[in-house]
Scaffold this motif. Structure first.
Motif, mmCIF file in Angstrom:
data_model
loop_
_atom_site.group_PDB
_atom_site.id
_atom_site.type_symbol
_atom_site.label_atom_id
_atom_site.label_comp_id
_atom_site.label_asym_id
_atom_site.label_seq_id
_atom_site.Cartn_x
_atom_site.Cartn_y
_atom_site.Cartn_z
ATOM 1 N N ASP A 29 39.223 15.712 -11.422
ATOM 2 C CA ASP A 29 38.429 14.570 -10.934
ATOM 3 C C ASP A 29 37.224 14.329 -11.851
ATOM 4 O OD1 ASP A 29 40.067 14.069 -8.787
ATOM 5 O OD2 ASP A 29 38.871 15.215 -7.356
ATOM 6 N N ALA A 30 36.612 15.433 -12.328
ATOM 7 C CA ALA A 30 35.475 15.305 -13.229
ATOM 8 C C ALA A 30 35.886 14.724 -14.578
ATOM 9 C CB ALA A 30 34.813 16.679 -13.417
ATOM 10 N N VAL A 31 37.076 15.082 -15.049
ATOM 11 C CA VAL A 31 37.589 14.515 -16.299
ATOM 12 C C VAL A 31 37.757 12.999 -16.150
ATOM 13 C CG1 VAL A 31 39.573 14.415 -17.855
ATOM 14 C CG2 VAL A 31 38.735 16.632 -17.034
ATOM 15 N N VAL A 32 38.344 12.575 -15.054
ATOM 16 C CA VAL A 32 38.579 11.141 -14.830
ATOM 17 C C VAL A 32 37.251 10.400 -14.685
ATOM 18 C CG1 VAL A 32 39.552 9.452 -13.226
ATOM 19 C CG2 VAL A 32 40.848 11.521 -13.800
ATOM 20 N N ALA A 33 36.312 11.020 -13.972
ATOM 21 C CA ALA A 33 35.021 10.357 -13.745
ATOM 22 C C ALA A 33 34.242 10.191 -15.049
ATOM 23 C CB ALA A 33 34.206 11.148 -12.733
ATOM 24 N N ARG A 34 34.401 11.152 -15.959
ATOM 25 C CA ARG A 34 33.639 11.130 -17.210
ATOM 26 C C ARG A 34 34.295 10.257 -18.279
ATOM 27 N NH1 ARG A 34 31.862 16.855 -19.607
ATOM 28 N NH2 ARG A 34 34.024 16.901 -20.309
ATOM 29 N N ALA A 35 35.602 9.957 -18.095
ATOM 30 C CA ALA A 35 36.335 9.207 -19.124
ATOM 31 C C ALA A 35 35.837 7.751 -19.209
ATOM 32 C CB ALA A 35 37.819 9.231 -18.808
ATOM 33 N N ARG A 92 40.714 12.657 -25.130
ATOM 34 C CA ARG A 92 39.491 12.686 -24.327
ATOM 35 C C ARG A 92 39.771 13.096 -22.881
ATOM 36 N NH1 ARG A 92 35.551 7.524 -23.290
ATOM 37 N NH2 ARG A 92 33.818 8.655 -22.329
ATOM 38 N N ARG A 93 40.835 12.572 -22.296
ATOM 39 C CA ARG A 93 41.126 12.845 -20.883
ATOM 40 C C ARG A 93 41.944 14.140 -20.774
ATOM 41 N NH1 ARG A 93 40.862 8.066 -17.342
ATOM 42 N NH2 ARG A 93 42.529 8.988 -16.121
ATOM 43 N N THR A 94 41.323 15.254 -21.098
ATOM 44 C CA THR A 94 42.005 16.547 -21.103
ATOM 45 C C THR A 94 41.156 17.594 -20.393
ATOM 46 O OG1 THR A 94 43.138 16.070 -23.189
ATOM 47 C CG2 THR A 94 42.994 18.373 -22.549
ATOM 48 N N LEU A 95 41.809 18.386 -19.586
ATOM 49 C CA LEU A 95 41.197 19.561 -18.985
ATOM 50 C C LEU A 95 41.721 20.785 -19.720
ATOM 51 C CD1 LEU A 95 39.583 21.079 -16.786
ATOM 52 C CD2 LEU A 95 41.634 20.940 -15.330
ATOM 53 N N HIS A 96 40.820 21.526 -20.354
ATOM 54 C CA HIS A 96 41.184 22.728 -21.096
ATOM 55 C C HIS A 96 40.886 23.956 -20.242
ATOM 56 C CE1 HIS A 96 41.412 20.532 -25.003
ATOM 57 N NE2 HIS A 96 40.480 19.783 -24.451
ATOM 58 N N LEU A 97 41.905 24.779 -19.966
ATOM 59 C CA LEU A 97 41.743 26.007 -19.192
ATOM 60 C C LEU A 97 42.046 27.193 -20.092
ATOM 61 C CD1 LEU A 97 43.585 24.971 -15.886
ATOM 62 C CD2 LEU A 97 41.156 24.745 -16.437
ATOM 63 N N PHE A 98 41.044 28.011 -20.369
ATOM 64 C CA PHE A 98 41.150 29.127 -21.308
ATOM 65 C C PHE A 98 41.173 30.435 -20.518
ATOM 66 C CE2 PHE A 98 38.787 31.506 -24.938
ATOM 67 C CZ PHE A 98 39.971 32.063 -25.366
ATOM 68 N N HIS A 99 42.346 31.072 -20.459
ATOM 69 C CA HIS A 99 42.552 32.270 -19.641
ATOM 70 C C HIS A 99 42.362 33.531 -20.485
ATOM 71 C CE1 HIS A 99 44.455 29.892 -16.355
ATOM 72 N NE2 HIS A 99 44.843 29.118 -17.369
ATOM 73 N N PHE A 102 35.734 25.265 -28.395
ATOM 74 C CA PHE A 102 35.572 24.619 -27.095
ATOM 75 C C PHE A 102 34.307 23.775 -27.017
ATOM 76 C CE2 PHE A 102 38.735 27.805 -26.014
ATOM 77 C CZ PHE A 102 39.595 27.069 -25.211
ATOM 78 N N ALA A 103 33.345 24.054 -27.884
ATOM 79 C CA ALA A 103 32.151 23.212 -27.935
ATOM 80 C C ALA A 103 32.454 21.850 -28.551
ATOM 81 C CB ALA A 103 31.056 23.911 -28.740
ATOM 82 N N LEU A 104 33.534 21.770 -29.341
ATOM 83 C CA LEU A 104 33.848 20.547 -30.074
ATOM 84 C C LEU A 104 34.922 19.689 -29.422
ATOM 85 C CD1 LEU A 104 33.811 21.927 -33.745
ATOM 86 C CD2 LEU A 104 32.079 20.494 -32.643
ATOM 87 N N VAL A 105 35.888 20.317 -28.727
ATOM 88 C CA VAL A 105 37.008 19.526 -28.216
ATOM 89 C C VAL A 105 36.520 18.566 -27.130
ATOM 90 C CG1 VAL A 105 38.770 21.252 -28.752
ATOM 91 C CG2 VAL A 105 37.634 21.303 -26.518
ATOM 92 N N PRO A 106 37.067 17.356 -27.088
ATOM 93 C CA PRO A 106 36.706 16.420 -26.017
ATOM 94 C C PRO A 106 37.366 16.844 -24.710
ATOM 95 C CG PRO A 106 38.396 15.471 -27.421
ATOM 96 C CD PRO A 106 38.013 16.775 -28.061
ATOM 97 N N GLY A 107 36.913 16.259 -23.629
ATOM 98 C CA GLY A 107 37.451 16.613 -22.323
ATOM 99 C C GLY A 107 36.569 17.631 -21.630
ATOM 100 N N ARG A 108 37.103 18.271 -20.612
ATOM 101 C CA ARG A 108 36.360 19.272 -19.835
ATOM 102 C C ARG A 108 36.929 20.652 -20.136
ATOM 103 N NH1 ARG A 108 32.595 18.613 -16.250
ATOM 104 N NH2 ARG A 108 32.083 20.216 -14.706
ATOM 105 N N THR A 109 36.043 21.625 -20.373
ATOM 106 C CA THR A 109 36.484 22.963 -20.761
ATOM 107 C C THR A 109 36.115 23.971 -19.686
ATOM 108 O OG1 THR A 109 34.428 23.350 -21.982
ATOM 109 C CG2 THR A 109 36.293 22.450 -23.217
ATOM 110 N N VAL A 110 37.074 24.856 -19.398
ATOM 111 C CA VAL A 110 36.883 25.875 -18.367
ATOM 112 C C VAL A 110 37.298 27.227 -18.933
ATOM 113 C CG1 VAL A 110 37.525 26.669 -16.057
ATOM 114 C CG2 VAL A 110 37.347 24.207 -16.525
#
Length: 338
Positions: free
Chosen positions: A332-338, A74-81, A95-103
């Motif tokens: 910070d958004a990942v932590v706030a949402r967790a 859940r506490r994951t930031l995904h960065l897709f380059h 990316f619509a399904l994985v937990p955490g924040r997606t970029v």
């Protein structure tokens, strides 16, 4: 993908929490050089701040599948380059399904053209796909301007360059050494114009001028043609897939870095050249960082800008906020949402 350097294990700077992880989704093979340099620099900076950074190799299905267990924290930031939008559309369901924040990180200056070429159904599919990502990071204002209006609130314009401290002294700068970079010798990088411009400089103001061509990507027919065109010219040195440290040393030892590209997003190597103290003379076809000297895309204009100085860019269209700053805010958004 083998990421650069070990994770540090403890926070040393930015506060992310002990269980926060960054997953860099990127190709190990097939990327243009700036994309690889950008996420490598970001990984090094985040690890120095204590982040657990890992990779999902989107260029190798087998390795990507083996990374699957790491996707569901859940506490994951995904960065897709990416440089090609179809990849964002293809992987949007994931990316619509994985937990955490997606970029979604849009690196290429060709992105705006890709959007404009899309017909009605493709444009609708893109609009739907982009809703799968919490944020979209674009490397210039033009990209943001062509994305669907309803999504622009989640678009951030960032510079993909993240400074990396030097670990060795910089080499001496040669007063009439020039350099240029080209992905596989492809036409829109215009390495041929750089060669012709230096040829003109040698016939005029700078008879001792030299040119280092930093080629990377695919060593194919285009690059073979470039090598053939400079065969016997002792003042041209064409090298392939130089290491990041060698590239940095070439930029530090160059008086001028040439960037005669037909388009650009926010070129990492241009930012690196400026950071190393080189002058940068670039085509006026794209937004350029503050201080870059601009030239029309002709050998004569490039040579004149080098010898006499060119009109300076004011940095319009590009951000000064780096991907590292954007990543910190996203964490910070990942932590706030967790």
């Amino acid at each position: 993908m083998t990421p650069p350097g070990p994770a540090s294990g403890h926070e040393t700077g930015h506060e992310t929490g002990p269980a926060t992880r960054v997953l860099q989704w990127a190709q190990e093979h097939g990327e243009v050089g700036g994309v690889h340099a950008s996420h490598r620099q970001l990984t090094a900076a985040l690890r120095a701040e204590g982040c657990d950074v890992r990779y999902v190799d989107t260029g190798d299905p087998g390795r990507a599948v083996r990374a699957a267990p790491a996707l569901w924290r859940r506490r994951t930031l995904h960065l897709f380059h990416i440089t090609r939008l179809w990849r964002a559309m293809l992987l949007a369901p994931v990316f619509a399904l994985v937990p955490g924040r997606t970029v979604l990180v849009l690196h290429s200056g060709s992105t705006a053209g890709q959007v404009r070429r899309m017909g009605g159904p493709a444009a609708g599919a893109l609009r739907l796909a982009l809703h799968a990502y919490d944020e979209v990071w674009a490397v210039n204002d033009e990209i943001r301007s062509v994305l669907p209006a309803g999504l622009r609130g989640r678009v951030r314009v960032v510079t993909p360059y993240v400074p990396v401290p030097r670990t060795a002294p910089a080499p001496a700068r040669a007063p009439h050494a020039l350099s240029v970079a080209t992905n596989a010798g492809l036409a829109h990088y215009h390495a041929d114009l750089a060669v012709d411009a230096v040829r003109l400089l040698r016939a005029g103001a700078w008879p001792d001028a030299t040119l280092r061509v930093l080629a990377y990507g695919h060593d194919g027919a285009e690059l073979a043609a470039l090598r053939s065109s400079v065969a016997g010219e002792e003042w041209v040195d064409v090298t392939f897939d130089a290491s990041p440290q060698e590239v940095r040393d070439v930029l530090a030892s160059s008086a001028v870095f040439l960037r005669p590209t037909a388009w650009d997003g926010d070129s990492v190597i241009v930012r690196e050249a400026l950071a190393e103290g080189a002058r940068v003379v670039a085509g006026d076809t794209s937004p350029r960082p503050l201080g870059v000297e601009l030239s029309a895309l002709s050998a004569a204009d490039l040579a004149a800008a080098v010898s006499e100085g060119g009109r300076r860019s004011d940095g319009s269209g590009l951000a000064e906020r780096s991907m590292l700053d954007a990543a910190r805010a996203a964490l910070d958004a990942v932590v706030a949402r967790a």
